[in-house]
Enzyme design. Structure first.
Site, mmCIF file in Angstrom:
data_model
loop_
_atom_site.group_PDB
_atom_site.id
_atom_site.type_symbol
_atom_site.label_atom_id
_atom_site.label_comp_id
_atom_site.label_asym_id
_atom_site.label_seq_id
_atom_site.Cartn_x
_atom_site.Cartn_y
_atom_site.Cartn_z
ATOM 1 N N TYR A 306 0.841 -1.199 0.000
ATOM 2 C CA TYR A 306 0.000 0.000 0.000
ATOM 3 C C TYR A 306 0.880 1.255 0.000
ATOM 4 O O TYR A 306 0.713 2.149 -0.833
ATOM 5 C CB TYR A 306 -0.940 0.021 1.201
ATOM 6 C CG TYR A 306 -1.875 1.215 1.196
ATOM 7 C CD1 TYR A 306 -3.042 1.182 0.442
ATOM 8 C CD2 TYR A 306 -1.584 2.377 1.908
ATOM 9 C CE1 TYR A 306 -3.899 2.281 0.395
ATOM 10 C CE2 TYR A 306 -2.427 3.482 1.869
ATOM 11 C CZ TYR A 306 -3.583 3.420 1.118
ATOM 12 O OH TYR A 306 -4.418 4.514 1.071
ATOM 13 N N LYS A 310 1.496 4.039 -3.134
ATOM 14 C CA LYS A 310 1.269 5.474 -2.989
ATOM 15 C C LYS A 310 2.541 6.278 -3.268
ATOM 16 O O LYS A 310 2.480 7.399 -3.776
ATOM 17 C CB LYS A 310 0.734 5.781 -1.583
ATOM 18 C CG LYS A 310 -0.642 5.176 -1.319
ATOM 19 C CD LYS A 310 -1.655 5.624 -2.363
ATOM 20 C CE LYS A 310 -3.020 5.041 -2.168
ATOM 21 N NZ LYS A 310 -3.988 5.484 -3.199
#
Length: 457
Positions: A306, A310
């Site tokens: 994750y 990003k």
């Protein structure tokens, strides 16, 4: 974040060696935190947020002049955003029969709920035709109906002054965890529209699983799918013309840009260190090199995908500006902040109450996406986030009408939460070498089948 000790590697993606390589020049100075440090920063961030809210409440009541700069969150004013062309004088209303191909068009991924829904709703209110790019047809159609009903309540059935009335619609399903679905969606869109003014790459998920394409589901959905979608739609983005009221606006200073790409990032990008522990046997070069990015895309290699996805969004933004900025394209990355969204729906009731008190609403969280999508940004602005930051800041103006707060790179604690100011340009955490973003671009081209003979260096 626990690492996976037993892993079946995907041969196509994970072709790395088992021993540590000699660190590249990009590995000499790693400014990132390891993934597990996020859970050490988050509790202090919540405490910091609570202290800020109590202090701000007291100061607003007793000494309002001391907090005038943060008392009212920033909003995008008409003179600070793209101009929506007027309808012809003879036409005062917009019907469903209007030729949308001549209108200003936006795509927002993951827009049936949460941040994407609010972003799409705000763009519709400004006058855009907004395509809701979602997996589930019924949920997307329901979201479009809600957005249009909300917008109709704010505008009369007759559009005053020739102003365009926006509309949300669902065109075709988009599943970012499937390259076939991405290509299918793009094919339908390009057959219906001849340009694209704004692309908001918003959709995302957390968790570990394997997609039908053999990739990590989180990394493919959050980043690889958006990379492929953006690459396919680039010709339509370059055909668009976005204009500003000020002739000094835009990246070329002539009041005009081509399409705008918004890549949703997060404060978690601070925790994308290449030294974060990975599955047994994974190459650890200590750099964001091609092996690192292949590992991100490979199922069950990294427990930190994750944060890595990003971070990849920011590097992708940089390369888009480098490669296509001279043609008028503008890419911006943004952090919505800590938002009370659907991802917390399984939390206990008491935790939900605390979250609602300390975190931003989805409407507040969408403010950075909206500013990134339509704002007359300073020319070198790469990243927006929604919180006031301590320390000195620059105040820049890209045009006579638009002053922008610009903060230096913050501590992760103050970017995770704090005093909401709407949006502010902020320096983000970047690798010391451009090799990292070029490695990402080259690996992405391989994974989605767009590899060319020339690679970025």
């Amino acid at each position: 974040i626990a690492s996976v000790k037993q892993v079946k590697l995907t041969p196509l993606l994970f072709t790395m060696g088992l021993t540590k390589k000699k660190p590249s020049s990009a590995a000499l100075d790693d400014p990132f935190y390891q993934g597990q440090w996020f859970f050490r920063f988050f509790p202090p961030a919540l405490v910091y947020c609570a202290i800020c809210k109590v202090t701000l409440f007291l100061l607003r009541s007793l000494f309002p002049f001391l907090v005038r700069d943060v008392a009212s969150p920033r909003e995008i004013l008409p003179e600070e955003r793209f101009v929506i062309p007027l309808t012809s004088p003879s036409s005062s209303s917009i019907s469903n029969d209007t030729n949308d191909s001549d209108r200003h068009v936006a795509i927002v991924t993951g827009s049936n709920t949460g941040l994407g829904f609010e972003t799409a709703s705000s763009l519709v209110e400004l006058g855009y035709i907004v395509i809701l790019a979602c997996r589930n047809t019924s949920k997307a159609e329901e979201a479009a109906a809600k957005i249009n009903a909300r917008n109709n309540q704010k505008t009369s059935s007759t559009v005053e002054g020739g102003k365009q009335q926006g509309r949300a619609l669902f065109l075709h399903p988009l599943d970012l965890s499937s390259m076939e679905s991405v290509r299918s969606f793009a094919e339908v869109f390009t057959s219906e529209y001849n340009h694209l003014n704004i692309l908001v790459n918003n959709a995302g998920l957390q968790g570990q699983s394997k997609t039908a394409d053999g990739m990590d589901a989180c990394f493919q959905t959050n980043f690889i799918g958006h990379y492929l979608l953006t690459r396919i739609l680039l010709p339509h983005l370059l055909k668009a013309r976005n204009t500003f009221p000020s002739k000094e606006g835009g990246i070329a200073g002539n009041g005009t840009e081509a399409g705008r790409v918004v890549n949703l990032s997060s404060a978690t990008h601070h925790f994308a260190s290449p030294n974060t522990e990975r599955a047994e046997g994974a190459t650890m070069s200590g750099a964001h090199d091609e092996d690192f990015w292949r590992g991100c895309a490979t199922p069950f290699v990294s427990g930190n995908t994750y944060a890595e996805s990003k971070f990849a969004m920011i590097l992708f933004t940089q390369v888009l500006n480098e490669k296509f900025g001279s043609q008028g394209l503008r890419a911006v990355s943004c952090d919505p902040g800590s938002v009370s969204s659907d991802m917390w729906r399984g939390a206990p009731p008491m935790v939900l109450k605390i979250i609602d008190m300390l975190m931003l609403s989805t409407k507040q969280g969408s403010s950075t996406s909206l500013a990134s999508a339509v704002g007359d940004l300073p020319k070198d602005a790469l990243f927006l986030q929604p919180y006031w930051q301590p320390g000195k800041c620059k105040v820049l103006s890209n045009s006579k009408a638009m002053p922008w707060l610009w903060y230096p790179r913050p501590n992760p604690i103050t970017e995770m939460s704090g005093i909401y100011v709407g949006f502010a340009v902020t320096d983000c955490r970047l690798p010391p070498s451009p090799e990292s973003r070029y490695a990402l671009w080259n690996v992405c081209e391989e994974l989605v089948g767009l590899k060319t003979k020339e690679t970025l260096k």
